[in-house]
Every structure is written in structure tokens, then in C-alpha cells.
Design a protein around this motif. Structure first.
Motif, short mmCIF file in Angstrom:
data_model
loop_
_atom_site.label_atom_id
_atom_site.label_comp_id
_atom_site.label_asym_id
_atom_site.label_seq_id
_atom_site.Cartn_x
_atom_site.Cartn_y
_atom_site.Cartn_z
N ILE A 91 72.25 10.19 46.49
CA ILE A 91 70.98 10.83 46.76
C ILE A 91 69.95 9.78 46.78
CG2 ILE A 91 71.89 12.92 45.60
CD1 ILE A 91 69.79 12.01 43.21
N ALA A 92 68.87 10.02 47.52
CA ALA A 92 67.69 9.52 47.64
C ALA A 92 66.47 10.18 47.15
CB ALA A 92 67.14 9.17 48.81
N ILE A 93 65.91 9.92 45.90
CA ILE A 93 64.42 10.59 45.38
C ILE A 93 63.26 9.88 46.06
CG2 ILE A 93 63.35 11.25 43.33
CD1 ILE A 93 66.09 10.75 42.00
N ILE A 94 62.39 10.62 46.74
CA ILE A 94 61.32 10.01 47.11
C ILE A 94 59.92 10.79 46.65
CG2 ILE A 94 62.51 9.29 49.52
CD1 ILE A 94 61.06 11.77 50.98
N GLY A 95 58.63 10.12 46.59
CA GLY A 95 57.51 10.83 46.43
C GLY A 95 56.64 10.02 46.12
N GLU A 144 54.10 14.35 43.91
CA GLU A 144 54.86 14.87 44.83
C GLU A 144 56.26 14.32 44.74
OE1 GLU A 144 50.87 15.91 48.01
OE2 GLU A 144 53.00 15.07 48.76
N ARG A 145 57.34 15.00 45.07
CA ARG A 145 58.60 14.55 44.91
C ARG A 145 59.57 15.42 45.58
NH1 ARG A 145 59.84 15.23 38.70
NH2 ARG A 145 58.69 17.18 39.32
N ALA A 146 60.69 14.72 46.07
CA ALA A 146 61.73 15.28 47.14
C ALA A 146 63.13 14.52 46.78
CB ALA A 146 61.29 15.66 48.52
N ILE A 147 64.16 15.40 46.81
CA ILE A 147 65.65 14.88 46.59
C ILE A 147 66.18 15.17 47.66
CG2 ILE A 147 67.53 14.75 45.17
CD1 ILE A 147 66.09 16.44 43.21
#
Length: 305
Positions: A252-256, A211-214
Motif C-alpha cells: 500500500i501507499a499512504i499519501i497526504g 488530509e490522507r488517502a490509502i
């Protein structure tokens, strides 16, 4: 930070995406007296992304002398908090006896486990002068096997966080592994947290995760046919090779990470078990949590008590 009320999940504006993007969440700004917070997770539309269950963007704020962050002792269970500043400084204290200034680029990882209490204030030297504050605070839901682990505190100075150049884009691998490097920050579930700075026209392929989000902390992005505005979080579909392009200079931050079964959440308490939260509420009301050495006189009451 502590939740001030029992209202944890907020209504956010949501734009449906296409192809690589499932949805774009645009949080509403909340004024906490002197500075603003944008809460992206949890929202009614998206409760978690991988193990990440809480995502707050603090500031940017400019405090006059004599004012600033002053969060009294409050408790957590069954999570790990991750604090990361772009500007300013926060003084962290907790019931383990930790006393640590958090400065830009550092990562503070506080593992609540079976229960911890902490405060977030400022050193007198900082508070006595005009000063900024800007950063992110996130919570990780611990896997069920680790929810009741002994509490821990880990501080990682900025110099310990790997920074790499990815085709001209400056990238920091904050937690987990991406772009061939691995962060030293402790993880429990499979976790992804990356920061990147893109100049206008630069592109970056998002690293893989279940799973990922920006999140766009500043600037503006494009992902295929989707426009991702400043302060927007794009939740990605399960697609390979998702590439973003900066419309303007962007941070930006990329989380997941791996999928985690949905959690119960009330105030500052998160758990896979509703009864565990009920117990924590009663323990806090009854004064059964440990005190914070050096900050024993004040605390935040449970809302409504």
C-alpha cells in the motif's frame, strides 16, 4: 509520464464510505500501448489529497525485447514529480542536464518550478532484453510561494529511504515524517508519503495528516466497516486512530499532507493561476522551453497543435 491528451481528470467508480472513510475511488485502466496506467488523481470526484494532485499506477507490464517506455521530452511547471518503481528501470533526462536511471526503491524528485523539460526512456541494455515495469508516478502541487522557484533535480537511492518495523509491518517513510522517523526527501508543503507491506491479518494505524488517502497497489484491505479493493484509493475523513487490516498480503501507499488550494491543470501544466498555464502553453508551442541535453531531437507537441 506525460499526459497524451487534454483529458486529465478521469471518471472513476466511487463508493461512499462510512465512519473513517469518506470515499473509495476505483480507477479505470487505460491501455497506453504495451502497458496499462490507472489514474486515481485527479478525478472528477477527488482532485487532490493534501498537496498531491496526480497519482498514476503504471503496470505491471512485461515488455519483450525491443519494446518499453519511450516518453519523449515534455514540459512541466509549478509542480514536483515523484517517481517510484516496484520493478524495472526508467532513464530520466531533463533540461538541467540530469541523466539518472531510476531503479526499484529509489525516489526521483524533479522540481519543475518555473519550468522544466524531461524525457523518460530506457537504457539500451534494458531495452534489448525482456523486462518488467511497475511503479507509481505522483505530482505534488507546490505552495504558491514556491511555484516559480528555480527547477531542481534530486535522486535518493533506495538505501537512503528509512525502513522501519511497526509491530511486524515493514514500513518505508518515503516523504515527510511518520512513526517517529523523517525521510530525507525534500518537501515544500507538509507532505506524507509512506509505503507498507502487510501480511494477511496484520494491522497498521494510519499516521496523522490534515488530509490522507490509502492506495492498494496489490492485495486487499479492511478499514473498520469499509472494504478497500486492489487498485482502490480510500480517502479518509478527519478521524484519529484509523486502523487498517490486510485481508490478504498487501502493498500500500499512504499519501497526504496539508490542504492546498485547488489548482488549475491542463495537459502537463499545473498552477494556481490560469494565466500562468496559458503562458506555458504558448511558450511550449513557440519552442521557448529549454532543451534536454542528449535528447534534443524529439518532443511531444501540445495536444491538437
Amino acid at each position: 509520464m506525460s499526459n497524451l491528451t487534454l483529458e486529465v481528470e478521469l471518471e472513476c467508480q466511487v463508493v461512499q464510505g462510512c465512519e473513517a472513510v469518506d470515499k473509495i475511488i476505483e480507477p479505470r485502466e487505460r491501455d497506453l500501448g504495451g502497458f496499462s496506467v490507472r489514474r486515481v488523481l485527479p478525478s472528477h470526484q477527488q482532485r487532490m489529497v493534501g498537496p498531491w494532485i496526480f497519482f498514476d499506477h503504471m503496470g505491471p507490464a512485461d515488455f519483450p525485447a525491443g519494446q518499453g517506455i519511450n516518453v519523449r521530452p515534455h514540459p512541466h511547471i509549478n509542480i514536483a514529480t515523484v517517481t517510484y518503481l516496484f520493478e524495472g528501470e526508467i532513464l530520466h533526462r531533463d533540461s538541467l542536464g540530469s541523466l539518472q536511471p531510476i531503479r526499484p526503491g529509489d525516489i526521483n524528485l524533479m522540481v519543475a518550478g518555473a519550468g522544466i523539460v524531461h524525457s523518460e526512456r530506457e537504457r539500451d541494455e534494458v531495452r534489448s532484453l525482456p523486462h518488467p515495469l511497475h511503479g507509481l508516478q505522483l505530482w505534488l502541487a507546490l505552495p504558491e510561494r514556491d511555484e516559480e522557484c528555480l527547477p531542481e533535480f534530486h535522486h535518493y537511492p533506495s538505501a537512503d529511504i528509512p525502513t522501519i518495523d511497526v509491530e511486524g509491518v515493514q514500513v518505508r517513510v518515503m516523504m515527510g515524517s511518520a512513526f517517529g522517523v523523517t525521510s530525507p526527501v525534500k518537501t515544500f508543503a507538509k507532505t506524507l508519503y509512506v509505503e507498507a507491506h502487510l501480511q494477511a491479518g496484520q494491522r497498521l494505524t494510519i499516521p496523522p495528516a490534515e488530509e490522507r488517502a490509502i492506495y492498494v497497489a496489490s492485495g486487499e484491505l479492511r478499514a473498520r466497516d469499509n472494504h478497500i479493493p486492489e487498485f482502490g484509493m480510500a480517502v479518509l475523513k478527519d478521524a484519529e486512530g484509523v486502523e487498517i487490516e490486510a485481508v490478504q498480503p498487501s502493498r500500500i501507499a499512504i499519501i497526504g499532507g496539508e490542504h492546498i488550494v485547488e489548482r488549475h491543470i491542463e495537459w502537463n501544466f499545473v498552477s494556481s493561476r490560469r494565466e500562468r498555464i496559458d503562458q506555458a502553453v504558448e511558450d511550449w508551442k513557440s519552442g521557448h522551453f529549454a532543451k534536454v541535453p542528449g535528447d534534443e531531437q524529439e518532443f511531444i507537441p501540445f495536444p491538437g497543435s
